[in-house]
Each structure stands twice: as structure tokens, then as C-alpha cells.
Design a protein around this motif. Structure first.
Motif, short mmCIF file in Angstrom:
data_model
loop_
_atom_site.label_atom_id
_atom_site.label_comp_id
_atom_site.label_asym_id
_atom_site.label_seq_id
_atom_site.Cartn_x
_atom_site.Cartn_y
_atom_site.Cartn_z
N MET A 317 0.96 -1.47 0.32
CA MET A 317 -0.26 0.17 -0.09
C MET A 317 0.88 1.25 -0.06
SD MET A 317 -2.55 0.75 3.04
CE MET A 317 -3.09 2.11 3.12
N LEU A 318 0.89 1.99 -0.87
CA LEU A 318 1.35 3.35 -0.83
C LEU A 318 0.43 4.66 0.30
CD1 LEU A 318 3.50 5.24 -1.80
CD2 LEU A 318 2.26 5.38 -4.07
N ASP A 319 0.90 5.03 0.99
CA ASP A 319 0.47 5.07 1.74
C ASP A 319 1.25 7.38 2.63
OD1 ASP A 319 -0.92 7.09 3.94
OD2 ASP A 319 -1.31 5.26 5.66
N GLU A 320 0.48 8.34 1.75
CA GLU A 320 1.18 9.38 2.52
C GLU A 320 3.19 9.07 1.83
OE1 GLU A 320 0.08 11.81 6.13
OE2 GLU A 320 -0.32 9.77 7.07
N GLY A 321 2.78 8.44 0.15
CA GLY A 321 4.21 8.89 -0.17
C GLY A 321 5.32 7.63 0.54
N ASN A 322 4.47 6.92 2.03
CA ASN A 322 5.32 5.77 2.28
C ASN A 322 4.28 3.79 2.11
OD1 ASN A 322 6.77 7.54 4.41
ND2 ASN A 322 4.89 7.60 5.44
N TRP A 323 5.42 2.94 1.77
CA TRP A 323 5.09 1.48 1.02
C TRP A 323 4.62 1.24 2.46
CZ3 TRP A 323 3.85 0.54 -3.19
CH2 TRP A 323 3.80 1.28 -5.01
N LEU A 324 4.48 0.52 2.71
CA LEU A 324 3.07 -0.88 3.70
C LEU A 324 3.26 -1.96 3.49
CD1 LEU A 324 0.57 1.84 5.28
CD2 LEU A 324 3.21 1.51 6.70
N PHE A 325 3.55 -2.81 3.92
CA PHE A 325 3.26 -4.23 3.91
C PHE A 325 2.36 -4.86 4.39
CE2 PHE A 325 3.63 -8.48 3.95
CZ PHE A 325 3.96 -8.76 2.88
N VAL A 404 8.10 -0.02 4.32
CA VAL A 404 8.78 -0.97 3.79
C VAL A 404 9.80 -0.18 3.00
CG1 VAL A 404 7.37 -1.73 2.25
CG2 VAL A 404 9.58 -3.15 2.38
N SER A 405 10.91 0.11 2.43
CA SER A 405 11.54 1.48 1.51
C SER A 405 11.34 1.29 0.52
CB SER A 405 12.57 1.68 2.09
OG SER A 405 13.82 0.39 1.37
N PHE A 406 10.64 2.44 -0.88
CA PHE A 406 10.60 1.93 -1.78
C PHE A 406 12.15 1.60 -2.92
CE2 PHE A 406 10.68 3.38 -6.21
CZ PHE A 406 9.38 2.24 -6.96
N ALA A 407 13.46 2.16 -2.09
CA ALA A 407 14.60 1.32 -2.86
C ALA A 407 14.87 -0.17 -2.19
CB ALA A 407 15.68 1.76 -1.91
N GLN A 408 13.48 -1.05 -1.58
CA GLN A 408 13.98 -1.96 -1.17
C GLN A 408 12.81 -2.90 -1.95
OE1 GLN A 408 12.78 -3.09 2.88
NE2 GLN A 408 12.63 -5.02 2.61
N ASN A 416 13.13 0.55 -12.03
CA ASN A 416 13.79 1.00 -11.55
C ASN A 416 13.56 2.16 -10.34
OD1 ASN A 416 14.68 3.79 -11.66
ND2 ASN A 416 13.91 4.21 -14.02
N PRO A 417 14.46 2.43 -9.62
CA PRO A 417 14.45 3.10 -7.97
C PRO A 417 14.13 4.64 -7.86
CG PRO A 417 17.23 2.09 -8.55
CD PRO A 417 16.16 2.10 -9.79
N ASN A 418 14.04 4.96 -9.34
CA ASN A 418 13.99 5.74 -9.04
C ASN A 418 12.30 6.79 -10.06
OD1 ASN A 418 16.08 6.97 -8.57
ND2 ASN A 418 17.34 6.60 -10.57
N ALA A 419 11.70 5.83 -9.98
CA ALA A 419 10.00 5.55 -10.90
C ALA A 419 8.90 6.46 -9.80
CB ALA A 419 9.81 3.67 -10.89
N MET A 420 9.21 5.94 -8.75
CA MET A 420 8.46 6.78 -7.14
C MET A 420 8.92 7.99 -7.91
SD MET A 420 6.99 5.55 -5.20
CE MET A 420 6.91 6.66 -3.94
#
Ligand SMILES: [Zn+2]
Ligand SMILES: [Zn+2]
Length: 493
Positions: A317-325, A404-408, A416-420
Motif C-alpha cells: 500500500m502506498l500511504d502518504e508517500g510511504n510504502w506499507l506491507f 518498507v522502503s521503496f528502494a527495497q 527503476n528505483p527512481n520510478a517513484m
């Protein structure tokens, strides 16, 4: 092994009862319902045709889980207004019998409890109501329905009746119970058991020997709207939203059920992408955009449905710019009031409450998803972790969400880690729900406005936390985050 042999009173075909507990059987040749009494076999008339369902199990299959072998000897098809589901009557190799239902990537395995436990009146069984089941522990109602039995197949431990009220409950350490009030004319029955991830079952289908048995063909699907090819659905998938034309179809019949507009955002993780998180391999199979109104403004967020052969379904889930598992957890392990929730000894504070609405879906889903379906969502937070409740009048599910970090994620799924930075092009086309109404809300990445909780002077009575034993439903190793369990949730069955 037969406990009774005879002939179908309608067509004369040989009929065998293999389970001592069986009271009736649907003739596999003429579909007459035959009831076995001490004196004779009675003809109860024809059973309705079976609907095609996405069930993994079928009558005649043999299987093993947790060193227990069973054979599927019958099934009933039930419905509460959103399409049929199956429950399977099984006989174990030790002669016992029980039920197995499939939902949300899990098997709900129960057996009838013969001891006389006082069961509550059905009218008090609201969602999250506590139910004390003696030595089986303290349970909580997670689903309650008035269902109809549509039809059946094979042997059954009762005489079929049309109506059935039931309450499903979560219990301690992955326990699951069903309180079955049937049509109200008989004493309620109690079934207690476990929730087991589908990946733990080893199945030996007995193909070809079952006239009338239907099973979803695990082959490529063809969209009946655009003719586009779609991958074979995973076990338990009920709805498919076409990646070519956005129409939503029933996964068994491929009948087009609804149309929807384009997505608002471009998914960062494409359907079919695979990656390993916490040692478990997942495939992205679904993408959802949801929204909620906060102080009159509509906010949107994204969710990705992940599927794993071993643990079943999970969410990102993408929540306020943060990813959650997102890990589904047992409702029985959460004690909460309006302001706090306690789970395995950890206290989470209320962050926000809203009505979350499904705006757009793409891919495969394990429930009968509809654009416009809405749940009451409540989030409680502790640090970066979120305990989330989704509730309707008839169902509740809890999840434990870890950051969980987007990089991870980018590394795990090979994006692509810059996809965000580039992946969220604003799509100015409004999306349309199945009734044709445009959603007109403002575009937003996703913001949840925290409700300032005034907890002063509130006497917060939170029952003593559970025994802290972990409560994992699975036999281990199947959950990505520490305390999570593998029970499915989020969206209902
Ligand atoms: Zn017959
Ligand atoms: Zn299509």
C-alpha cells in the motif's frame, strides 16, 4: 468403503454412502436428492445445477495438510446475494468428518463440536461481538450472514435446507469457528478448527471420475469484451479486471459484470512482476485505487495485491508517500476501543477514520470486488507501523502494516528505483464507476489527515492483552513481518 449401498430411488443407478455421518446424497447421474433414513431412501426432488466457481477443491479429490489426509465427499453451494461459494464436506483417514471452505487464499478447516456448549442467540452476534467457546477459548465474530443453500453435490451430513444463518469467528492462535443456526428450526451447531494457507495443502485430484463436477480450467482467459488474452487466474480468484480494456468479469464464466474508466495513476509495479520479500516470492496480480473524503476533500491512494504460492495473498500500500506491507491478522488478537488498539501487547493510537471506496481495479481479485464498494476504515499507529481495521455491517478484517522502503521494493521487484519520481503522471481523465457517474474529486498523491485525538480523561478500558504467544495461523515462515499471521483479510470473501 461403503456404509450403505442401494439404488437411486429416481433413476435406479447404484448409490453408495461412504461416510457414516452422511444423511443425504445427490445422485451423480440424475441429481436427485436422496435422504437416507433407518427404514428407506427417500426422493427429495432434483437439486439445482451447480454454478461454476473458482474452487481449488472438487468432490473426489484427496488431499493432505499437516499430516492429515482427507477425501472430499460432498459440497454445498451457498449465496448471500453476491454470487455462489462452495463448502466441502470431507472425510479424514481416521474416520472423522468435517468441512473445508476456501477464501482469501486460505482453507477454513472445521469439525463439528459434539459437546454441549451454550451458544448465544443469533441476534446478539454483531460484528466483533465476543463469543466464549469454553475450552476452545474466546472468539470474536468476524462475519455474519443470512445465506441460502443453492444446491449440492455428493454426500451431505444433513438433509439440505434452503436457509442458513451463520457467524464466523476468529479465535486464539489461528483458531476459527462457525456458529451455524441453520434455518432456525434446529439447535445451532458449532464447528471449530483452523485457518490454513492454501499453499500447505497437497492435492491429488481424481479427474474424470466425477460426472457433474466442474472446476475452473487453469488456462489462459479471454476477455469477452475486447478479446484480449489474460493469464490463468490463481486459485480462489473471483474477479478479473481486463488489463486491455478495464472491464470487470467473473473469473469462472468471464461474463462481463461492469465497466470502468481509466486508472488515475500509472502503477509502479506492473501486473505479473515477481519479487522476493522477506524470503517469500510474490507476484503482483492486482492493482487498486481507493479514495476517501476527509473534511470534504477526496483523497486517493494505491494498493497492490501480491500472490505467493506458499502464503497466499498480501498487499502493498502506498500511504502518504510511504510504502506499507500489509499482513492480515486475527481479529481475536486485537483489543480496541475508539482511541486505541492493542495487539500482542503493543499499543497503537488512533490516527484516522474514514470510508474507503474502491475507485478502480486492474488484474485478479480473491473477492467479488466492485467499483464503489465501501468499508469503514480505521487506522491506529505505533511508530511507523499501522494497525488497520476495515469493517462493514457484516464483516470485519484487521491488518498489521509495516513500513518498507521503496528502494527495497524496487530492488525486490526489479523496477527503476527512481520510478517513484516519474511514475505518477496525473491522468486528467475522470474515472467512471459502473453506474457511469464521474468521480470528481481532487487529485492527490494520498494524504490521510490525522484526527487529533483528545484522549485526556478518557478511561480507556482495554482488556488485558493476549498471551503473547504469537498467534500465527501458519506453521511458520509464511509471514513477512514479525508478528503477522497468514490469515487473509482486506476485502472480504
Ligand atoms: Zn439418480
Ligand atoms: Zn478486455
Amino acid at each position: 468403503m461403503a456404509v450403505a449401498q442401494g439404488q437411486c430411488p429416481s433413476c435406479g443407478a447404484p448409490m453408495t454412502f461412504g461416510v457414516g455421518a452422511s444423511h443425504s446424497q445427490v445422485c451423480k447421474y440424475c441429481r436427485t436428492v436422496v435422504v437416507r433414513t433407518d427404514r428407506d431412501w427417500q426422493n427429495l426432488g432434483k437439486a439445482a445445477d451447480l454454478a461454476n466457481t473458482p474452487s481449488t477443491l472438487a468432490v473426489g479429490d484427496r488431499g493432505t495438510f499437516r499430516n492429515r489426509s482427507f477425501e472430499v465427499v460432498g459440497r454445498v453451494q451457498l449465496d448471500y446475494g453476491r454470487g455462489p461459494w462452495d463448502e466441502f464436506y470431507v472425510q479424514y483417514n481416521d474416520g472423522q468428518w468435517g468441512w473445508i471452505a476456501e477464501a482469501q487464499g486460505n482453507l477454513y478447516v472445521t469439525q463439528k463440536i459434539e459437546e454441549n456448549l451454550p451458544l448465544p442467540q443469533p441476534q446478539v452476534l454483531m460484528i466483533e461481538a465476543p463469543v466464549s467457546l469454553g475450552r476452545y477459548g474466546n472468539f470474536k465474530v468476524v462475519e455474519r450472514r443470512d445465506a441460502r443453500m443453492l444446491t449440492a453435490e455428493g454426500e451431505l451430513p444433513f438433509k439440505p435446507s434452503a436457509k442458513r444463518f451463520y457467524a464466523d469467528c476468529h479465535g486464539p492462535n489461528g483458531a476459527f469457528a462457525t456458529l451455524d443456526y441453520n434455518d432456525g428450526t434446529k439447535a445451532p451447531e458449532l464447528f471449530v478448527g483452523m485457518i490454513i494457507p492454501m499453499g500447505e495443502i497437497a492435492l491429488k485430484p481424481r479427474g474424470g471420475e466425477r460426472p457433474g463436477a466442474v472446476k475452473t480450467a487453469m488456462t489462459e482467459l479471454t476477455c469477452q469484451n475486447c478479446g484480449g488474452k489474460l493469464p490463468a487466474p490463481k486459485a480462489g480468484i473471483e474477479r478479473v479486471s481486463c488489463r486491455h480494456c478495464n472491464t470487470i468479469s467473473d473469473s469462472s464464466t468471464m461474463q462481463v459484470l461492469a465497466r470502468q474508466g481509466a486508472a488515475r495513476q500509472r502503477p509502479v509495479f506492473q501486473l505479473g512482476t515477481e519479487g522476493t520479500l522477506g524470503g517469500t516470492k510474490y507476484m503482483v496480480i492486482g492493482y487498486v485505487e481507493r479514495s476517501a473524503y476527509v473534511e470534504g476533500e477526496q483523497f486517493f491512494w494505491q494498493e497492490y495485491l501480491l500472490w505467493s504460492q506458499t502464503v497466499g495473498f498480501r498487499w502493498l500500500m502506498l500511504d502518504e508517500g510511504n510504502w506499507l506491507f500489509v499482513n492480515p491478522i486475527s481479529s481475536a488478537d486485537v483489543q480496541c476501543n475508539e482511541y486505541q488498539a492493542v495487539w500482542h501487547g503493543r499499543t497503537f493510537q488512533l490516527r484516522n477514520r474514514n470510508d474507503a471506496r474502491v475507485e478502480y481495479v486492474l488484474g485478479e481479485f480473491y473477492w467479488k470486488v466492485e467499483v464503489g464498494e465501501t468499508v469503514a476504515a480505521t487506522d491506529f499507529v505505533a511508530g511507523n507501523d499501522v494497525l488497520s481495521r476495515e469493517k462493514t455491517r457484516d464483516e470485519v478484517s484487521w491488518s498489521y502494516c509495516t513500513a518498507v522502503s521503496f528502494a527495497q521494493l524496487a530492488q525486490a521487484f526489479g523496477v527503476n528505483p527512481n520510478a517513484m519520481a516519474t511514475g505518477f503522471a496525473y491522468n486528467p481523465t475522470p474515472s467512471y464507476d459502473s453506474s457511469g457517474n464521474a468521480s470528481s474529486g481532487a487529485f492527490g498523491g494520498f494524504t490521510t489527515v490525522a484526527i487529533v485525538v483528545c484522549a485526556i480523561a478518557c478511561i480507556i478500558c482495554i482488556a488485558a492483552s493476549s498471551d503473547g504467544s504469537g498467534g500465527s495461523y501458519s506453521s511458520g515462515g509464511s509471514s513477512y513481518s514479525g508478528g503477522g499471521s497468514s490469515f487473509g483479510g482486506f476485502g472480504g470473501k
